[in-house]
Design a protein around this motif. Structure first.
Motif, PDB file in Angstrom:
ATOM      1  N   GLU A  40       0.823  -1.208   0.000  1.00 51.43           N
ATOM      2  CA  GLU A  40       0.000   0.000   0.000  1.00 51.43           C
ATOM      3  C   GLU A  40       0.862   1.264   0.000  1.00 51.43           C
ATOM      4  O   GLU A  40       0.581   2.231  -0.720  1.00 51.43           O
ATOM      5  CB  GLU A  40      -0.941   0.005   1.226  1.00 51.43           C
ATOM      6  CG  GLU A  40      -2.016  -1.065   1.181  1.00 51.43           C
ATOM      7  CD  GLU A  40      -1.532  -2.468   1.587  1.00 51.43           C
ATOM      8  OE1 GLU A  40      -2.293  -3.426   1.363  1.00 51.43           O
ATOM      9  OE2 GLU A  40      -0.405  -2.608   2.107  1.00 51.43           O
ATOM     10  N   GLU A  41       1.921   1.250   0.814  1.00 48.47           N
ATOM     11  CA  GLU A  41       2.821   2.411   0.866  1.00 48.47           C
ATOM     12  C   GLU A  41       3.562   2.592  -0.455  1.00 48.47           C
ATOM     13  O   GLU A  41       3.724   3.718  -0.943  1.00 48.47           O
ATOM     14  CB  GLU A  41       3.824   2.238   2.013  1.00 48.47           C
ATOM     15  CG  GLU A  41       3.189   2.329   3.385  1.00 48.47           C
ATOM     16  CD  GLU A  41       4.127   1.903   4.499  1.00 48.47           C
ATOM     17  OE1 GLU A  41       4.101   2.566   5.552  1.00 48.47           O
ATOM     18  OE2 GLU A  41       4.887   0.911   4.331  1.00 48.47           O
ATOM     19  N   ILE A  42       3.993   1.503  -1.035  1.00 51.02           N
ATOM     20  CA  ILE A  42       4.706   1.578  -2.314  1.00 51.02           C
ATOM     21  C   ILE A  42       3.770   2.083  -3.401  1.00 51.02           C
ATOM     22  O   ILE A  42       4.146   2.934  -4.214  1.00 51.02           O
ATOM     23  CB  ILE A  42       5.307   0.210  -2.684  1.00 51.02           C
ATOM     24  CG1 ILE A  42       6.388  -0.162  -1.668  1.00 51.02           C
ATOM     25  CG2 ILE A  42       5.879   0.226  -4.101  1.00 51.02           C
ATOM     26  CD1 ILE A  42       6.830  -1.590  -1.738  1.00 51.02           C
ATOM     27  N   ALA A  43       2.552   1.588  -3.424  1.00 46.11           N
ATOM     28  CA  ALA A  43       1.570   2.043  -4.409  1.00 46.11           C
ATOM     29  C   ALA A  43       1.357   3.553  -4.307  1.00 46.11           C
ATOM     30  O   ALA A  43       1.267   4.245  -5.327  1.00 46.11           O
ATOM     31  CB  ALA A  43       0.253   1.289  -4.230  1.00 46.11           C
ATOM     32  N   GLN A  44       1.294   4.075  -3.091  1.00 43.70           N
ATOM     33  CA  GLN A  44       1.140   5.519  -2.892  1.00 43.70           C
ATOM     34  C   GLN A  44       2.311   6.290  -3.497  1.00 43.70           C
ATOM     35  O   GLN A  44       2.127   7.326  -4.124  1.00 43.70           O
ATOM     36  CB  GLN A  44       1.031   5.853  -1.395  1.00 43.70           C
ATOM     37  CG  GLN A  44      -0.277   5.490  -0.754  1.00 43.70           C
ATOM     38  CD  GLN A  44      -1.410   6.424  -1.166  1.00 43.70           C
ATOM     39  OE1 GLN A  44      -1.193   7.564  -1.537  1.00 43.70           O
ATOM     40  NE2 GLN A  44      -2.622   5.907  -1.108  1.00 43.70           N
ATOM     41  N   VAL A  45       3.510   5.770  -3.307  1.00 43.65           N
ATOM     42  CA  VAL A  45       4.713   6.452  -3.790  1.00 43.65           C
ATOM     43  C   VAL A  45       4.800   6.436  -5.314  1.00 43.65           C
ATOM     44  O   VAL A  45       5.185   7.430  -5.930  1.00 43.65           O
ATOM     45  CB  VAL A  45       5.982   5.817  -3.168  1.00 43.65           C
ATOM     46  CG1 VAL A  45       7.247   6.340  -3.818  1.00 43.65           C
ATOM     47  CG2 VAL A  45       6.018   6.092  -1.669  1.00 43.65           C
ATOM     48  N   ILE A  46       4.439   5.328  -5.928  1.00 49.18           N
ATOM     49  CA  ILE A  46       4.572   5.226  -7.383  1.00 49.18           C
ATOM     50  C   ILE A  46       3.350   5.747  -8.144  1.00 49.18           C
ATOM     51  O   ILE A  46       3.404   5.894  -9.363  1.00 49.18           O
ATOM     52  CB  ILE A  46       4.889   3.776  -7.824  1.00 49.18           C
ATOM     53  CG1 ILE A  46       3.725   2.833  -7.530  1.00 49.18           C
ATOM     54  CG2 ILE A  46       6.184   3.299  -7.187  1.00 49.18           C
ATOM     55  CD1 ILE A  46       3.896   1.434  -8.104  1.00 49.18           C
ATOM     56  N   ALA A  47       2.280   6.039  -7.447  1.00 48.20           N
ATOM     57  CA  ALA A  47       1.030   6.471  -8.084  1.00 48.20           C
ATOM     58  C   ALA A  47       1.214   7.610  -9.093  1.00 48.20           C
ATOM     59  O   ALA A  47       0.610   7.566 -10.174  1.00 48.20           O
ATOM     60  CB  ALA A  47       0.000   6.843  -7.020  1.00 48.20           C
ATOM     61  N   PRO A  48       2.020   8.637  -8.803  1.00 48.51           N
ATOM     62  CA  PRO A  48       2.166   9.719  -9.794  1.00 48.51           C
ATOM     63  C   PRO A  48       2.714   9.246 -11.148  1.00 48.51           C
ATOM     64  O   PRO A  48       2.454   9.878 -12.178  1.00 48.51           O
ATOM     65  CB  PRO A  48       3.140  10.683  -9.120  1.00 48.51           C
ATOM     66  CG  PRO A  48       2.970  10.441  -7.660  1.00 48.51           C
ATOM     67  CD  PRO A  48       2.712   8.959  -7.556  1.00 48.51           C
ATOM     68  N   GLN A  49       3.437   8.153 -11.158  1.00 47.87           N
ATOM     69  CA  GLN A  49       3.978   7.623 -12.418  1.00 47.87           C
ATOM     70  C   GLN A  49       2.923   6.846 -13.212  1.00 47.87           C
ATOM     71  O   GLN A  49       3.145   6.511 -14.369  1.00 47.87           O
ATOM     72  CB  GLN A  49       5.172   6.712 -12.134  1.00 47.87           C
ATOM     73  CG  GLN A  49       6.311   7.393 -11.422  1.00 47.87           C
ATOM     74  CD  GLN A  49       6.874   8.568 -12.220  1.00 47.87           C
ATOM     75  OE1 GLN A  49       7.099   8.469 -13.410  1.00 47.87           O
ATOM     76  NE2 GLN A  49       7.067   9.689 -11.548  1.00 47.87           N
ATOM     77  N   PHE A  50       1.811   6.537 -12.572  1.00 44.17           N
ATOM     78  CA  PHE A  50       0.756   5.745 -13.189  1.00 44.17           C
ATOM     79  C   PHE A  50      -0.596   6.425 -12.979  1.00 44.17           C
ATOM     80  O   PHE A  50      -1.536   5.838 -12.449  1.00 44.17           O
ATOM     81  CB  PHE A  50       0.738   4.326 -12.590  1.00 44.17           C
ATOM     82  CG  PHE A  50       2.043   3.605 -12.756  1.00 44.17           C
ATOM     83  CD1 PHE A  50       2.336   2.946 -13.935  1.00 44.17           C
ATOM     84  CD2 PHE A  50       2.984   3.607 -11.734  1.00 44.17           C
ATOM     85  CE1 PHE A  50       3.549   2.281 -14.104  1.00 44.17           C
ATOM     86  CE2 PHE A  50       4.201   2.943 -11.889  1.00 44.17           C
ATOM     87  CZ  PHE A  50       4.479   2.281 -13.079  1.00 44.17           C
ATOM     88  N   ALA A  51      -0.684   7.656 -13.428  1.00 47.44           N
ATOM     89  CA  ALA A  51      -1.875   8.484 -13.188  1.00 47.44           C
ATOM     90  C   ALA A  51      -3.156   7.846 -13.730  1.00 47.44           C
ATOM     91  O   ALA A  51      -4.246   8.085 -13.192  1.00 47.44           O
ATOM     92  CB  ALA A  51      -1.679   9.870 -13.799  1.00 47.44           C
ATOM     93  N   GLU A  52      -3.051   7.033 -14.762  1.00 47.15           N
ATOM     94  CA  GLU A  52      -4.234   6.417 -15.370  1.00 47.15           C
ATOM     95  C   GLU A  52      -4.693   5.159 -14.630  1.00 47.15           C
ATOM     96  O   GLU A  52      -5.703   4.565 -14.978  1.00 47.15           O
ATOM     97  CB  GLU A  52      -3.949   6.085 -16.843  1.00 47.15           C
ATOM     98  CG  GLU A  52      -3.001   4.924 -17.081  1.00 47.15           C
ATOM     99  CD  GLU A  52      -1.515   5.202 -16.778  1.00 47.15           C
ATOM    100  OE1 GLU A  52      -0.734   4.235 -16.770  1.00 47.15           O
ATOM    101  OE2 GLU A  52      -1.121   6.353 -16.544  1.00 47.15           O
ATOM    102  N   THR A  53      -3.955   4.757 -13.592  1.00 47.69           N
ATOM    103  CA  THR A  53      -4.267   3.535 -12.858  1.00 47.69           C
ATOM    104  C   THR A  53      -4.755   3.876 -11.456  1.00 47.69           C
ATOM    105  O   THR A  53      -4.130   4.652 -10.747  1.00 47.69           O
ATOM    106  CB  THR A  53      -3.010   2.629 -12.765  1.00 47.69           C
ATOM    107  OG1 THR A  53      -2.485   2.441 -14.084  1.00 47.69           O
ATOM    108  CG2 THR A  53      -3.342   1.289 -12.156  1.00 47.69           C
TER     109      THR A  53
END
Length: 115
Positions: A40-53
């Motif tokens: 969950e923490e990793i997903a939060q960090v990488i989210a800006p790189q995957f704006a469509e997801t």
């Protein structure tokens, strides 16, 4: 087998040790983060790189990586992984003959970063 690798001329490695070590240390820092944080923490960090997801999908993907034990703990490119990579390249017709591990791989920077 490592999905991503980096290469440089021997002369660059010898003449730019501080730069190469800083780059390797930064990559190891990212790997350390992955080892010490939840999906969950990793997903939060990488989210800006995957704006469509959406966040649920990102979290599911990261969890899958954990379940598959996809991420290594360090950047050390071991000989068995190097051989596997060469076998794949040879089977694909990209590599004509295998090269000795010692001729192409240095673990100096990765070992230092892993300490």
């Amino acid at each position: 087998m490592p999905y991503t690798s980096f290469s440089a001329k021997k002369s660059y490695l010898e003449n730019n040790k501080d730069t190469v070590q800083a780059f390797t240390d930064a990559l190891q820092k990212g790997m350390d983060y992955v080892q010490s944080h939840t999906p969950e923490e990793i997903a939060q960090v990488i989210a800006p790189q995957f704006a469509e997801t959406d966040m649920e999908t990102l979290t599911t993907i990261v969890k899958r990586y954990y379940q598959q034990d996809t991420w290594k703990e360090n950047l050390i490119f071991e000989e068995d992984a190097f051989s596997l990579l060469q076998n794949i390249l040879k089977d694909a017709g990209v590599l004509e003959e295998q090269v000795p591990y010692e001729d192409l791989v240095t673990k100096e920077f990765a070992k230092k970063a892993a300490q």
